[in-house]
Design a protein around this motif. Sequence first.
Motif, PDB file in Angstrom:
ATOM      1  N   ASN A  29       0.873  -1.188   0.000  1.00 48.01           N
ATOM      2  CA  ASN A  29       0.000   0.000   0.000  1.00 48.01           C
ATOM      3  C   ASN A  29       0.905   1.231   0.000  1.00 48.01           C
ATOM      4  O   ASN A  29       2.130   1.109   0.127  1.00 48.01           O
ATOM      5  CB  ASN A  29      -0.966  -0.019   1.178  1.00 48.01           C
ATOM      6  N   GLY A  36      -1.863  -6.648   5.151  1.00 51.79           N
ATOM      7  CA  GLY A  36      -2.271  -8.052   5.134  1.00 51.79           C
ATOM      8  C   GLY A  36      -1.840  -8.717   3.839  1.00 51.79           C
ATOM      9  O   GLY A  36      -0.928  -8.245   3.166  1.00 51.79           O
ATOM     10  N   VAL A  38      -0.418 -10.604   0.700  1.00 53.35           N
ATOM     11  CA  VAL A  38       0.947 -10.930   0.293  1.00 53.35           C
ATOM     12  C   VAL A  38       1.952  -9.991   0.976  1.00 53.35           C
ATOM     13  O   VAL A  38       3.071 -10.406   1.321  1.00 53.35           O
ATOM     14  CB  VAL A  38       1.055 -10.934  -1.258  1.00 53.35           C
ATOM     15  N   ASP A  39       1.544  -8.760   1.204  1.00 54.08           N
ATOM     16  CA  ASP A  39       2.399  -7.777   1.897  1.00 54.08           C
ATOM     17  C   ASP A  39       2.765  -8.288   3.300  1.00 54.08           C
ATOM     18  O   ASP A  39       3.944  -8.302   3.693  1.00 54.08           O
ATOM     19  CB  ASP A  39       1.607  -6.454   1.974  1.00 54.08           C
ATOM     20  N   THR A 122      -5.568  -7.947  -6.772  1.00 56.04           N
ATOM     21  CA  THR A 122      -6.716  -8.863  -6.909  1.00 56.04           C
ATOM     22  C   THR A 122      -7.241  -9.400  -5.581  1.00 56.04           C
ATOM     23  O   THR A 122      -8.163 -10.205  -5.562  1.00 56.04           O
ATOM     24  CB  THR A 122      -6.372 -10.063  -7.816  1.00 56.04           C
ATOM     25  N   GLY A 123      -6.635  -8.965  -4.480  1.00 55.50           N
ATOM     26  CA  GLY A 123      -7.107  -9.388  -3.158  1.00 55.50           C
ATOM     27  C   GLY A 123      -7.884  -8.253  -2.503  1.00 55.50           C
ATOM     28  O   GLY A 123      -8.971  -7.891  -2.945  1.00 55.50           O
ATOM     29  N   ALA A 124      -7.300  -7.659  -1.490  1.00 57.04           N
ATOM     30  CA  ALA A 124      -7.957  -6.586  -0.736  1.00 57.04           C
ATOM     31  C   ALA A 124      -8.377  -5.420  -1.630  1.00 57.04           C
ATOM     32  O   ALA A 124      -9.360  -4.737  -1.341  1.00 57.04           O
ATOM     33  CB  ALA A 124      -7.008  -6.089   0.352  1.00 57.04           C
TER      34      ALA A 124
HETATM   35  N1  AR6 Z   1       2.028 -15.508  -2.267  1.00 55.23           N
HETATM   36  C1  AR6 Z   1       1.450 -15.238  -3.466  1.00 55.23           C
HETATM   37  N2  AR6 Z   1       0.262 -14.615  -3.587  1.00 55.23           N
HETATM   38  C2  AR6 Z   1      -0.383 -14.258  -2.454  1.00 55.23           C
HETATM   39  C3  AR6 Z   1       0.136 -14.506  -1.161  1.00 55.23           C
HETATM   40  C4  AR6 Z   1       1.403 -15.161  -1.095  1.00 55.23           C
HETATM   41  N3  AR6 Z   1       1.988 -15.429   0.070  1.00 55.23           N
HETATM   42  N4  AR6 Z   1      -0.755 -14.041  -0.251  1.00 55.23           N
HETATM   43  C5  AR6 Z   1      -1.789 -13.529  -0.928  1.00 55.23           C
HETATM   44  N5  AR6 Z   1      -1.578 -13.678  -2.253  1.00 55.23           N
HETATM   45  P1  AR6 Z   1      -3.460  -8.786  -1.624  1.00 55.23           P
HETATM   46  P2  AR6 Z   1      -3.829  -6.273  -3.120  1.00 55.23           P
HETATM   47  C6  AR6 Z   1      -2.413 -13.243  -3.391  1.00 55.23           C
HETATM   48  O1  AR6 Z   1      -4.696  -8.545  -0.850  1.00 55.23           O
HETATM   49  O2  AR6 Z   1      -5.146  -6.730  -3.619  1.00 55.23           O
HETATM   50  C7  AR6 Z   1      -2.357  -5.498   1.742  1.00 55.23           C
HETATM   51  O3  AR6 Z   1      -2.905  -5.345   3.010  1.00 55.23           O
HETATM   52  C8  AR6 Z   1      -3.899 -13.081  -3.129  1.00 55.23           C
HETATM   53  O4  AR6 Z   1      -4.566 -14.331  -3.237  1.00 55.23           O
HETATM   54  O5  AR6 Z   1      -2.267  -9.290  -0.914  1.00 55.23           O
HETATM   55  O6  AR6 Z   1      -2.874  -5.632  -4.069  1.00 55.23           O
HETATM   56  C9  AR6 Z   1      -1.497  -4.309   1.333  1.00 55.23           C
HETATM   57  O7  AR6 Z   1      -0.812  -3.757   2.432  1.00 55.23           O
HETATM   58  C10 AR6 Z   1      -4.294 -12.122  -4.239  1.00 55.23           C
HETATM   59  O8  AR6 Z   1      -4.579 -12.842  -5.440  1.00 55.23           O
HETATM   60  O9  AR6 Z   1      -2.971  -7.425  -2.388  1.00 55.23           O
HETATM   61  C11 AR6 Z   1      -2.481  -3.364   0.748  1.00 55.23           C
HETATM   62  O10 AR6 Z   1      -3.118  -2.587   1.737  1.00 55.23           O
HETATM   63  C12 AR6 Z   1      -3.031 -11.297  -4.478  1.00 55.23           C
HETATM   64  O11 AR6 Z   1      -1.986 -11.945  -3.761  1.00 55.23           O
HETATM   65  C13 AR6 Z   1      -3.471  -4.260   0.085  1.00 55.23           C
HETATM   66  O12 AR6 Z   1      -3.422  -5.500   0.798  1.00 55.23           O
HETATM   67  C14 AR6 Z   1      -3.110  -9.870  -4.013  1.00 55.23           C
HETATM   68  O13 AR6 Z   1      -3.855  -9.769  -2.809  1.00 55.23           O
HETATM   69  C15 AR6 Z   1      -3.108  -4.543  -1.341  1.00 55.23           C
HETATM   70  O14 AR6 Z   1      -4.141  -5.264  -1.940  1.00 55.23           O
END
Ligand code: AR6
Length: 176
Positions: A29, A36, A38-39, A122-124
């Motif tokens: 972010n 949360g 992947v971060d 694609t997550g949060a």
């Molecule tokens: N390895 C690979 N992919 C992952 C992992 C992992 N360990 N964990 C989750 N994913 P997101 P965003 C996938 O929410 O949408 C954070 O809080 C997950 O299934 O991690 O860019 C940041 O600090 C999904 O497909 O990232 C920001 O505030 C993808 O990673 C916010 O979330 C992205 O999901 C960023 O949101």
Amino acid sequence: MTEQWCNNIRFETMDITKADTECIVNAANRSLLGGGGVDGAIHRAAGPELLAECRALHGCSTGEAKITKGYRLNTQYVIHTVGPIYSGTEKDAVLLRDCYWNSLETARSYGLHSIAFPAISTGAYGYPLEAATEIALKTVAAWLKANPQYDMEVLMACYNHKTCEIYKKCWEKYRS
Ligand code: AR6
């Protein structure tokens, strides 16, 4: 499309913190102070030194990328990029493209030859997976095509089987 860049991109169902590429990309972010998804996983695996280095970066704009060391990760470097929060406007696609492009540019500027990406936004951040996948693959392909003299291996680290299947399907569609 040429064989050259087809061979430089692969998909795996995996946790990106286990990737053995020279750098991995973090879907961060704008604060770069962790979160949360992947971060969170990257910060936990890298250890507290990563957060300390991130603090000194003073955040990152959406679509841009900043690099730190990888600390306890297998990878030498982490490239932090900030995806768009999905809004359903045309700007989303431009910013998501920038994330992939600028991460690859950063890797090249550090002389790195392998990089792993998660499915940014694609997550949060709520970006629909199919649409985000198409942008991810088209951007990586365009970058590899624009840099034919530079050897870069790209790993798409798909967190689950469903994501990996969507990546593969999109890739097949794009190739044909
Ligand atoms: N390895 C690979 N992919 C992952 C992992 C992992 N360990 N964990 C989750 N994913 P997101 P965003 C996938 O929410 O949408 C954070 O809080 C997950 O299934 O991690 O860019 C940041 O600090 C999904 O497909 O990232 C920001 O505030 C993808 O990673 C916010 O979330 C992205 O999901 C960023 O949101």
